[in-house]
Scaffold this active site. Structure first.
Site, PDB file in Angstrom:
ATOM      1  N   SER A  42      10.768  32.471   4.909  1.00 33.90           N
ATOM      2  CA  SER A  42      11.669  31.309   4.929  1.00 33.90           C
ATOM      3  C   SER A  42      12.928  31.564   5.719  1.00 33.90           C
ATOM      4  O   SER A  42      13.523  30.635   6.240  1.00 33.90           O
ATOM      5  CB  SER A  42      12.092  30.866   3.531  1.00 33.90           C
ATOM      6  OG  SER A  42      11.789  31.752   2.545  1.00 33.90           O
ATOM      7  N   HIS A  89       5.682  28.207   8.289  1.00 32.62           N
ATOM      8  CA  HIS A  89       6.579  28.105   7.131  1.00 32.62           C
ATOM      9  C   HIS A  89       6.265  26.834   6.346  1.00 32.62           C
ATOM     10  O   HIS A  89       6.567  25.726   6.787  1.00 32.62           O
ATOM     11  CB  HIS A  89       8.036  28.123   7.601  1.00 32.62           C
ATOM     12  CG  HIS A  89       9.005  28.055   6.470  1.00 32.62           C
ATOM     13  ND1 HIS A  89      10.187  27.374   6.534  1.00 32.62           N
ATOM     14  CD2 HIS A  89       8.951  28.573   5.222  1.00 32.62           C
ATOM     15  CE1 HIS A  89      10.821  27.488   5.378  1.00 32.62           C
ATOM     16  NE2 HIS A  89      10.083  28.199   4.563  1.00 32.62           N
ATOM     17  N   GLU A 129       6.501  24.285   9.356  1.00 31.00           N
ATOM     18  CA  GLU A 129       7.212  24.641  10.594  1.00 31.00           C
ATOM     19  C   GLU A 129       6.392  25.726  11.312  1.00 31.00           C
ATOM     20  O   GLU A 129       6.118  26.768  10.725  1.00 31.00           O
ATOM     21  CB  GLU A 129       8.609  25.184  10.274  1.00 31.00           C
ATOM     22  CG  GLU A 129       9.547  24.136   9.697  1.00 31.00           C
ATOM     23  CD  GLU A 129      10.880  24.712   9.214  1.00 31.00           C
ATOM     24  OE1 GLU A 129      11.876  23.975   9.220  1.00 31.00           O
ATOM     25  OE2 GLU A 129      10.927  25.892   8.800  1.00 31.00           O
TER      26      GLU A 129
HETATM   27  N1  3HC Z   1       0.743  23.038  -6.556  1.00 27.72           N
HETATM   28  C1  3HC Z   1      -0.260  22.143  -6.510  1.00 27.72           C
HETATM   29  N2  3HC Z   1      -0.192  20.953  -7.079  1.00 27.72           N
HETATM   30  C2  3HC Z   1       0.921  20.645  -7.739  1.00 27.72           C
HETATM   31  C3  3HC Z   1       2.000  21.529  -7.839  1.00 27.72           C
HETATM   32  C4  3HC Z   1       1.878  22.768  -7.221  1.00 27.72           C
HETATM   33  N3  3HC Z   1       2.843  23.672  -7.246  1.00 27.72           N
HETATM   34  N4  3HC Z   1       2.961  20.960  -8.565  1.00 27.72           N
HETATM   35  C5  3HC Z   1       2.492  19.748  -8.916  1.00 27.72           C
HETATM   36  N5  3HC Z   1       1.265  19.563  -8.423  1.00 27.72           N
HETATM   37  C6  3HC Z   1       0.388  18.419  -8.568  1.00 27.72           C
HETATM   38  C7  3HC Z   1       0.157  18.192 -10.022  1.00 27.72           C
HETATM   39  O1  3HC Z   1      -1.217  18.049 -10.292  1.00 27.72           O
HETATM   40  C8  3HC Z   1       0.929  16.925 -10.292  1.00 27.72           C
HETATM   41  O2  3HC Z   1       0.299  16.054 -11.135  1.00 27.72           O
HETATM   42  P1  3HC Z   1       0.250  16.250 -12.757  1.00 27.72           P
HETATM   43  O3  3HC Z   1       1.667  16.537 -13.210  1.00 27.72           O
HETATM   44  O4  3HC Z   1      -0.281  14.958 -13.215  1.00 27.72           O
HETATM   45  O5  3HC Z   1      -0.659  17.400 -13.005  1.00 27.72           O
HETATM   46  C9  3HC Z   1       0.969  16.257  -8.931  1.00 27.72           C
HETATM   47  O6  3HC Z   1       1.008  17.305  -7.994  1.00 27.72           O
HETATM   48  C10 3HC Z   1       2.151  15.366  -8.712  1.00 27.72           C
HETATM   49  O7  3HC Z   1       3.289  16.020  -9.217  1.00 27.72           O
HETATM   50  P2  3HC Z   1       4.544  15.198  -9.591  1.00 27.72           P
HETATM   51  O8  3HC Z   1       4.180  14.034 -10.429  1.00 27.72           O
HETATM   52  O9  3HC Z   1       5.573  16.161 -10.083  1.00 27.72           O
HETATM   53  O10 3HC Z   1       4.918  14.597  -8.172  1.00 27.72           O
HETATM   54  P3  3HC Z   1       6.198  13.866  -7.738  1.00 27.72           P
HETATM   55  O11 3HC Z   1       5.817  12.568  -7.219  1.00 27.72           O
HETATM   56  O12 3HC Z   1       7.219  13.946  -8.808  1.00 27.72           O
HETATM   57  O13 3HC Z   1       6.676  14.745  -6.491  1.00 27.72           O
HETATM   58  C11 3HC Z   1       7.522  16.629  -5.360  1.00 27.72           C
HETATM   59  C12 3HC Z   1       6.832  16.107  -6.616  1.00 27.72           C
HETATM   60  C13 3HC Z   1       6.664  16.343  -4.121  1.00 27.72           C
HETATM   61  C14 3HC Z   1       7.662  18.124  -5.544  1.00 27.72           C
HETATM   62  C15 3HC Z   1       8.894  15.886  -5.185  1.00 27.72           C
HETATM   63  O14 3HC Z   1       9.615  16.002  -6.383  1.00 27.72           O
HETATM   64  C16 3HC Z   1       9.679  16.466  -4.053  1.00 27.72           C
HETATM   65  O15 3HC Z   1       9.482  16.121  -2.912  1.00 27.72           O
HETATM   66  N6  3HC Z   1      10.640  17.367  -4.365  1.00 27.72           N
HETATM   67  C17 3HC Z   1      11.437  18.058  -3.363  1.00 27.72           C
HETATM   68  C18 3HC Z   1      10.787  19.376  -3.072  1.00 27.72           C
HETATM   69  C19 3HC Z   1      11.448  20.087  -1.933  1.00 27.72           C
HETATM   70  O16 3HC Z   1      12.475  19.695  -1.401  1.00 27.72           O
HETATM   71  N7  3HC Z   1      10.831  21.204  -1.553  1.00 27.72           N
HETATM   72  C20 3HC Z   1      11.348  22.041  -0.492  1.00 27.72           C
HETATM   73  C21 3HC Z   1      12.022  23.217  -1.085  1.00 27.72           C
HETATM   74  S1  3HC Z   1      12.721  24.243   0.139  1.00 27.72           S
HETATM   75  C22 3HC Z   1      11.487  25.289   0.542  1.00 27.72           C
HETATM   76  O17 3HC Z   1      10.396  25.277   0.018  1.00 27.72           O
HETATM   77  C23 3HC Z   1      11.780  26.233   1.622  1.00 27.72           C
HETATM   78  C24 3HC Z   1      11.599  27.657   1.173  1.00 27.72           C
HETATM   79  O18 3HC Z   1      11.658  28.440   2.333  1.00 27.72           O
HETATM   80  C25 3HC Z   1      12.655  28.130   0.214  1.00 27.72           C
END
Ligand code: 3HC
Length: 286
Positions: A122, A143, A155
Protein backbone atom coordinates in the site's frame (compact mmCIF):
# COMPACT_ATOMS: atom_id res chain seq x y z
CA UNK A 1 3.27 -13.01 -20.85
CA UNK A 2 0.01 -11.27 -21.75
CA UNK A 3 -3.21 -11.26 -19.72
CA UNK A 4 -4.73 -13.86 -22.05
CA UNK A 5 -1.87 -16.24 -21.25
CA UNK A 6 -2.47 -16.01 -17.51
CA UNK A 7 -4.36 -19.04 -16.25
CA UNK A 8 -2.85 -19.75 -12.84
CA UNK A 9 -2.40 -17.15 -10.13
CA UNK A 10 -0.37 -17.54 -6.95
CA UNK A 11 -1.15 -15.47 -3.86
CA UNK A 12 1.46 -15.22 -1.09
CA UNK A 13 -0.04 -14.37 2.28
CA UNK A 14 -3.71 -15.13 2.90
CA UNK A 15 -4.56 -12.45 5.45
CA UNK A 16 -7.47 -10.06 4.88
CA UNK A 17 -6.07 -8.79 1.58
CA UNK A 18 -4.55 -12.03 0.26
CA UNK A 19 -7.63 -14.12 0.94
CA UNK A 20 -9.78 -11.43 -0.70
CA UNK A 21 -7.53 -11.49 -3.78
CA UNK A 22 -7.60 -15.31 -3.86
CA UNK A 23 -11.40 -15.16 -3.64
CA UNK A 24 -11.52 -12.83 -6.64
CA UNK A 25 -9.17 -15.10 -8.59
CA UNK A 26 -11.15 -18.32 -8.02
CA UNK A 27 -14.43 -16.53 -8.74
CA UNK A 28 -12.98 -15.25 -12.04
CA UNK A 29 -12.04 -18.81 -13.07
CA UNK A 30 -8.30 -18.76 -12.40
CA UNK A 31 -6.62 -21.80 -10.89
CA UNK A 32 -5.26 -20.29 -7.70
CA UNK A 33 -2.46 -21.35 -5.40
CA UNK A 34 -2.57 -19.70 -1.98
CA UNK A 35 0.42 -19.81 0.31
CA UNK A 36 0.42 -19.33 4.06
CA UNK A 37 3.13 -20.08 6.60
CA UNK A 38 1.07 -22.82 8.29
CA UNK A 39 -1.71 -25.20 7.25
CA UNK A 40 -3.93 -23.72 9.97
CA UNK A 41 -3.66 -20.18 8.56
CA UNK A 42 -4.31 -21.51 5.05
CA UNK A 43 -7.41 -23.38 6.19
CA UNK A 44 -8.65 -20.29 8.06
CA UNK A 45 -8.39 -18.31 4.81
CA UNK A 46 -10.23 -21.05 2.89
CA UNK A 47 -12.94 -20.88 5.56
CA UNK A 48 -13.32 -17.11 5.11
CA UNK A 49 -13.54 -17.45 1.32
CA UNK A 50 -16.07 -20.30 1.65
CA UNK A 51 -18.12 -18.14 4.03
CA UNK A 52 -18.27 -15.12 1.71
CA UNK A 53 -19.11 -17.31 -1.29
CA UNK A 54 -21.88 -18.95 0.75
CA UNK A 55 -23.31 -15.50 1.49
CA UNK A 56 -23.42 -14.93 -2.27
CA UNK A 57 -25.30 -18.22 -2.71
CA UNK A 58 -27.71 -17.21 0.08
CA UNK A 59 -28.39 -13.96 -1.77
CA UNK A 60 -28.78 -15.83 -5.08
CA UNK A 61 -25.82 -14.07 -6.64
CA UNK A 62 -24.11 -17.41 -7.21
CA UNK A 63 -25.29 -21.02 -7.47
CA UNK A 64 -24.14 -23.85 -5.21
CA UNK A 65 -22.36 -25.44 -8.17
CA UNK A 66 -20.51 -22.20 -8.95
CA UNK A 67 -19.42 -21.94 -5.32
CA UNK A 68 -18.14 -25.52 -5.33
CA UNK A 69 -16.33 -24.97 -8.63
CA UNK A 70 -14.73 -21.76 -7.33
CA UNK A 71 -13.55 -23.44 -4.12
CA UNK A 72 -12.25 -26.35 -6.21
CA UNK A 73 -9.93 -23.94 -8.04
CA UNK A 74 -8.18 -23.00 -4.79
CA UNK A 75 -5.21 -25.05 -3.67
CA UNK A 76 -3.28 -24.27 -0.52
CA UNK A 77 0.37 -24.70 0.23
CA UNK A 78 3.02 -23.69 2.72
CA UNK A 79 5.74 -24.19 0.11
CA UNK A 80 6.73 -21.36 -2.26
CA UNK A 81 7.98 -23.98 -4.73
CA UNK A 82 4.28 -24.72 -5.45
CA UNK A 83 4.26 -21.49 -7.49
CA UNK A 84 6.37 -23.09 -10.23
CA UNK A 85 3.30 -23.43 -12.48
CA UNK A 86 1.97 -19.89 -11.87
CA UNK A 87 1.75 -17.24 -14.59
CA UNK A 88 1.30 -14.42 -12.08
CA UNK A 89 2.15 -14.32 -8.37
CA UNK A 90 0.61 -11.60 -6.19
CA UNK A 91 2.33 -10.89 -2.88
CA UNK A 92 0.22 -9.80 0.10
CA UNK A 93 2.49 -10.50 3.10
CA UNK A 94 3.42 -8.25 6.01
CA UNK A 95 3.80 -4.59 5.01
CA UNK A 96 7.56 -4.36 5.58
CA UNK A 97 10.23 -3.79 2.97
CA UNK A 98 12.86 -6.38 3.91
CA UNK A 99 10.54 -9.41 4.15
CA UNK A 100 9.02 -8.40 0.81
CA UNK A 101 12.43 -8.02 -0.82
CA UNK A 102 13.55 -11.40 0.51
CA UNK A 103 10.35 -12.99 -0.79
CA UNK A 104 10.74 -11.52 -4.29
CA UNK A 105 14.36 -12.69 -4.46
CA UNK A 106 13.19 -16.20 -3.58
CA UNK A 107 10.17 -16.12 -5.91
CA UNK A 108 12.44 -15.16 -8.77
CA UNK A 109 14.33 -18.43 -8.32
CA UNK A 110 11.20 -20.57 -8.05
CA UNK A 111 8.74 -19.29 -10.66
CA UNK A 112 8.97 -19.54 -14.45
CA UNK A 113 11.14 -16.83 -16.04
CA UNK A 114 8.16 -15.37 -17.91
CA UNK A 115 5.84 -15.24 -14.88
CA UNK A 116 4.82 -11.79 -13.62
CA UNK A 117 5.47 -10.84 -10.00
CA UNK A 118 3.12 -8.33 -8.39
CA UNK A 119 3.06 -6.72 -4.96
CA UNK A 120 -0.06 -5.52 -3.19
CA UNK A 121 1.97 -3.07 -1.09
CA UNK A 122 0.00 0.00 0.00
CA UNK A 123 2.77 2.46 0.72
CA UNK A 124 6.18 0.90 0.07
CA UNK A 125 8.14 1.46 -3.12
CA UNK A 126 7.50 -1.16 -5.80
CA UNK A 127 10.84 -0.17 -7.35
CA UNK A 128 12.70 -1.01 -4.12
CA UNK A 129 10.95 -4.39 -3.94
CA UNK A 130 11.69 -5.09 -7.62
CA UNK A 131 15.36 -4.19 -7.07
CA UNK A 132 15.74 -7.34 -4.95
CA UNK A 133 15.37 -9.36 -8.18
CA UNK A 134 17.57 -9.54 -11.26
CA UNK A 135 14.47 -9.28 -13.48
CA UNK A 136 12.77 -6.08 -12.27
CA UNK A 137 11.03 -5.68 -15.64
CA UNK A 138 8.51 -8.34 -14.64
CA UNK A 139 7.66 -6.74 -11.29
CA UNK A 140 4.62 -4.44 -10.93
CA UNK A 141 2.28 -3.22 -8.20
CA UNK A 142 -1.29 -4.51 -8.05
CA UNK A 143 -2.78 -2.52 -5.19
CA UNK A 144 -6.22 -3.74 -4.12
CA UNK A 145 -8.46 -2.00 -1.59
CA UNK A 146 -9.97 -3.41 1.56
CA UNK A 147 -12.26 -5.37 1.38
CA UNK A 148 -10.73 -6.59 -1.89
CA UNK A 149 -13.80 -8.53 -3.10
CA UNK A 150 -16.02 -5.45 -2.70
CA UNK A 151 -13.88 -2.44 -3.64
CA UNK A 152 -13.86 -1.98 -7.44
CA UNK A 153 -10.45 -0.29 -7.80
CA UNK A 154 -7.06 -1.85 -8.40
CA UNK A 155 -4.06 0.44 -8.93
CA UNK A 156 -1.64 -1.02 -11.48
CA UNK A 157 1.69 0.46 -10.47
CA UNK A 158 4.55 0.87 -12.91
CA UNK A 159 7.91 0.74 -11.14
CA UNK A 160 11.02 2.34 -12.66
CA UNK A 161 11.97 -0.78 -14.62
CA UNK A 162 8.59 -2.49 -15.15
CA UNK A 163 8.05 -3.57 -18.75
CA UNK A 164 5.03 -2.39 -20.74
CA UNK A 165 4.12 -6.03 -21.17
CA UNK A 166 4.01 -6.72 -17.42
CA UNK A 167 1.98 -3.55 -16.73
CA UNK A 168 -0.55 -4.35 -19.45
CA UNK A 169 -0.84 -8.00 -18.39
CA UNK A 170 -1.55 -6.94 -14.79
CA UNK A 171 -4.10 -4.42 -16.07
CA UNK A 172 -5.81 -7.14 -18.11
CA UNK A 173 -5.91 -9.47 -15.12
CA UNK A 174 -7.41 -6.65 -13.03
CA UNK A 175 -10.21 -6.40 -15.60
CA UNK A 176 -10.72 -10.17 -15.61
CA UNK A 177 -11.03 -10.05 -11.81
CA UNK A 178 -13.97 -7.69 -12.34
CA UNK A 179 -12.08 -4.61 -11.13
CA UNK A 180 -11.75 -1.11 -12.52
CA UNK A 181 -7.98 -0.87 -12.93
CA UNK A 182 -6.05 2.37 -13.30
CA UNK A 183 -2.42 2.80 -14.34
CA UNK A 184 -0.08 4.93 -12.23
CA UNK A 185 3.60 5.36 -11.49
CA UNK A 186 5.45 4.25 -8.38
CA UNK A 187 5.17 7.35 -6.23
CA UNK A 188 4.61 7.31 -2.44
CA UNK A 189 1.04 6.16 -1.72
CA UNK A 190 0.32 5.89 -5.47
CA UNK A 191 -3.04 7.64 -6.03
CA UNK A 192 -5.59 6.73 -3.36
CA UNK A 193 -3.37 6.44 -0.29
CA UNK A 194 -1.50 9.65 -1.22
CA UNK A 195 -4.85 11.39 -0.69
CA UNK A 196 -6.67 9.11 1.77
CA UNK A 197 -3.98 8.66 4.42
CA UNK A 198 -3.46 12.35 5.24
CA UNK A 199 -7.23 12.82 5.05
CA UNK A 200 -7.83 10.02 7.57
CA UNK A 201 -5.10 11.45 9.79
CA UNK A 202 -6.86 14.84 9.66
CA UNK A 203 -10.07 13.11 10.71
CA UNK A 204 -8.34 11.40 13.63
CA UNK A 205 -6.79 14.70 14.79
CA UNK A 206 -10.27 16.24 14.79
CA UNK A 207 -11.29 13.62 17.38
CA UNK A 208 -9.14 15.44 19.92
CA UNK A 209 -9.42 18.98 18.55
CA UNK A 210 -13.23 19.01 18.50
CA UNK A 211 -13.54 16.61 21.45
CA UNK A 212 -15.94 14.52 19.39
CA UNK A 213 -16.60 10.81 19.93
CA UNK A 214 -15.63 8.25 17.26
CA UNK A 215 -19.35 7.58 16.76
CA UNK A 216 -20.09 11.26 16.15
CA UNK A 217 -17.06 11.73 13.90
CA UNK A 218 -18.26 8.77 11.83
CA UNK A 219 -21.76 10.21 11.70
CA UNK A 220 -20.29 13.56 10.65
CA UNK A 221 -18.44 12.09 7.69
CA UNK A 222 -21.16 9.69 6.56
CA UNK A 223 -24.13 12.01 7.06
CA UNK A 224 -22.31 15.24 6.20
CA UNK A 225 -19.85 14.24 3.50
CA UNK A 226 -21.48 11.13 2.03
CA UNK A 227 -18.66 8.72 2.93
CA UNK A 228 -19.80 5.06 2.73
CA UNK A 229 -18.30 4.44 6.18
CA UNK A 230 -16.92 6.81 8.79
CA UNK A 231 -13.16 7.31 9.28
CA UNK A 232 -12.98 5.42 12.60
CA UNK A 233 -14.88 2.46 11.16
CA UNK A 234 -12.65 2.55 8.10
CA UNK A 235 -9.37 2.66 10.06
CA UNK A 236 -10.65 -0.23 12.21
CA UNK A 237 -11.39 -2.16 9.01
CA UNK A 238 -8.03 -1.42 7.37
CA UNK A 239 -6.19 -2.18 10.66
CA UNK A 240 -4.71 0.42 13.01
CA UNK A 241 -1.27 -1.16 12.55
CA UNK A 242 -1.55 -1.06 8.74
CA UNK A 243 -2.71 2.56 8.83
CA UNK A 244 0.11 3.62 11.20
CA UNK A 245 2.64 1.84 9.06
CA UNK A 246 1.38 3.38 5.83
CA UNK A 247 1.35 6.84 7.45
CA UNK A 248 4.94 6.41 8.65
CA UNK A 249 6.07 5.20 5.23
CA UNK A 250 4.48 8.21 3.51
CA UNK A 251 5.80 10.64 6.09
CA UNK A 252 9.30 9.24 5.71
CA UNK A 253 9.16 9.82 1.95
CA UNK A 254 7.23 13.10 1.70
CA UNK A 255 7.87 14.80 5.06
CA UNK A 256 4.44 16.39 5.10
CA UNK A 257 3.18 16.72 8.71
CA UNK A 258 -0.31 15.54 7.75
CA UNK A 259 1.16 12.21 6.67
CA UNK A 260 2.55 11.45 10.14
CA UNK A 261 0.32 9.18 12.24
CA UNK A 262 -1.41 11.07 15.09
CA UNK A 263 0.02 10.00 18.51
CA UNK A 264 -3.40 8.70 19.52
CA UNK A 265 -3.38 5.89 16.95
CA UNK A 266 0.31 5.11 17.50
CA UNK A 267 -0.61 4.54 21.17
CA UNK A 268 -3.56 2.37 20.11
CA UNK A 269 -1.27 0.29 17.88
CA UNK A 270 1.25 -0.09 20.71
CA UNK A 271 -1.52 -1.22 23.05
CA UNK A 272 -2.60 -3.93 20.60
CA UNK A 273 -5.84 -2.17 19.67
CA UNK A 274 -5.63 -3.03 15.99
CA UNK A 275 -9.27 -2.67 14.96
CA UNK A 276 -11.49 -5.48 13.69
CA UNK A 277 -8.71 -8.04 13.47
CA UNK A 278 -7.89 -7.83 17.21
CA UNK A 279 -11.51 -7.36 18.28
CA UNK A 280 -10.91 -3.80 19.51
CA UNK A 281 -9.97 -0.51 17.96
CA UNK A 282 -12.14 2.58 18.01
CA UNK A 283 -14.99 0.11 18.40
CA UNK A 284 -15.34 -3.34 19.95
CA UNK A 285 -16.08 -6.34 17.73
CA UNK A 286 -17.48 -9.78 18.61
N1 3HC B 1 -14.62 -10.13 1.80
C1 3HC B 1 -15.58 -10.65 1.01
N2 3HC B 1 -16.86 -10.33 1.12
C2 3HC B 1 -17.20 -9.46 2.06
C3 3HC B 1 -16.27 -8.89 2.93
C4 3HC B 1 -14.94 -9.25 2.77
N3 3HC B 1 -13.97 -8.76 3.53
N4 3HC B 1 -16.90 -8.07 3.77
C5 3HC B 1 -18.20 -8.14 3.44
N5 3HC B 1 -18.38 -8.98 2.42
C6 3HC B 1 -19.62 -9.36 1.76
C7 3HC B 1 -20.53 -9.95 2.78
O1 3HC B 1 -21.05 -11.18 2.34
C8 3HC B 1 -21.59 -8.89 2.93
O2 3HC B 1 -22.86 -9.39 3.05
P1 3HC B 1 -23.45 -10.03 4.44
O3 3HC B 1 -23.12 -9.05 5.55
O4 3HC B 1 -24.88 -10.15 4.14
O5 3HC B 1 -22.75 -11.33 4.62
C9 3HC B 1 -21.54 -8.17 1.60
O6 3HC B 1 -20.19 -8.22 1.19
C10 3HC B 1 -21.97 -6.74 1.65
O7 3HC B 1 -21.41 -6.16 2.80
P2 3HC B 1 -22.04 -4.88 3.40
O8 3HC B 1 -23.51 -5.03 3.54
O9 3HC B 1 -21.23 -4.50 4.60
O10 3HC B 1 -21.83 -3.87 2.20
P3 3HC B 1 -22.01 -2.34 2.17
O11 3HC B 1 -22.97 -2.02 1.13
O12 3HC B 1 -22.23 -1.83 3.54
O13 3HC B 1 -20.58 -1.85 1.65
C11 3HC B 1 -18.26 -1.45 1.72
C12 3HC B 1 -19.43 -2.27 2.28
C13 3HC B 1 -18.11 -1.69 0.22
C14 3HC B 1 -17.02 -1.95 2.44
C15 3HC B 1 -18.55 0.07 1.95
O14 3HC B 1 -18.85 0.27 3.30
C16 3HC B 1 -17.37 0.90 1.56
O15 3HC B 1 -17.18 1.23 0.41
N6 3HC B 1 -16.54 1.30 2.55
C17 3HC B 1 -15.32 2.06 2.32
C18 3HC B 1 -14.18 1.10 2.22
C19 3HC B 1 -12.91 1.78 1.82
O16 3HC B 1 -12.80 2.99 1.71
N7 3HC B 1 -11.89 0.95 1.60
C20 3HC B 1 -10.57 1.43 1.24
C21 3HC B 1 -9.70 1.38 2.42
S1 3HC B 1 -8.10 2.00 2.07
C22 3HC B 1 -7.26 0.67 1.53
O17 3HC B 1 -7.73 -0.44 1.47
C23 3HC B 1 -5.89 0.92 1.09
C24 3HC B 1 -4.90 0.09 1.85
O18 3HC B 1 -3.68 0.22 1.18
C25 3HC B 1 -4.72 0.52 3.28
Amino acid sequence: MSASGIRTIGVVGLGAMGSGIAQLAVEAGFDTVGREVSDELGEAARGRIAHFLQRKVDKERMTDDEREAALGRLSLTTDLAAFDGCDLVIEAIVEELEPKRALFAELERLVRPDAILATNTSALSVTEIAAATSTPERVVGMHFFNPAPLMPLVEIVRAELSSDEAVEAAYGVGEKLGKRPIRCHDTPGFVVNRVLIPLLNDCLRVLDEARVTPEDLDTAMTAGAGWPMGPCTLVDLVGIDVHVHASEALYEKLREPRMAPPPRIVAMRNAGLLGRKSGRGFYTYE
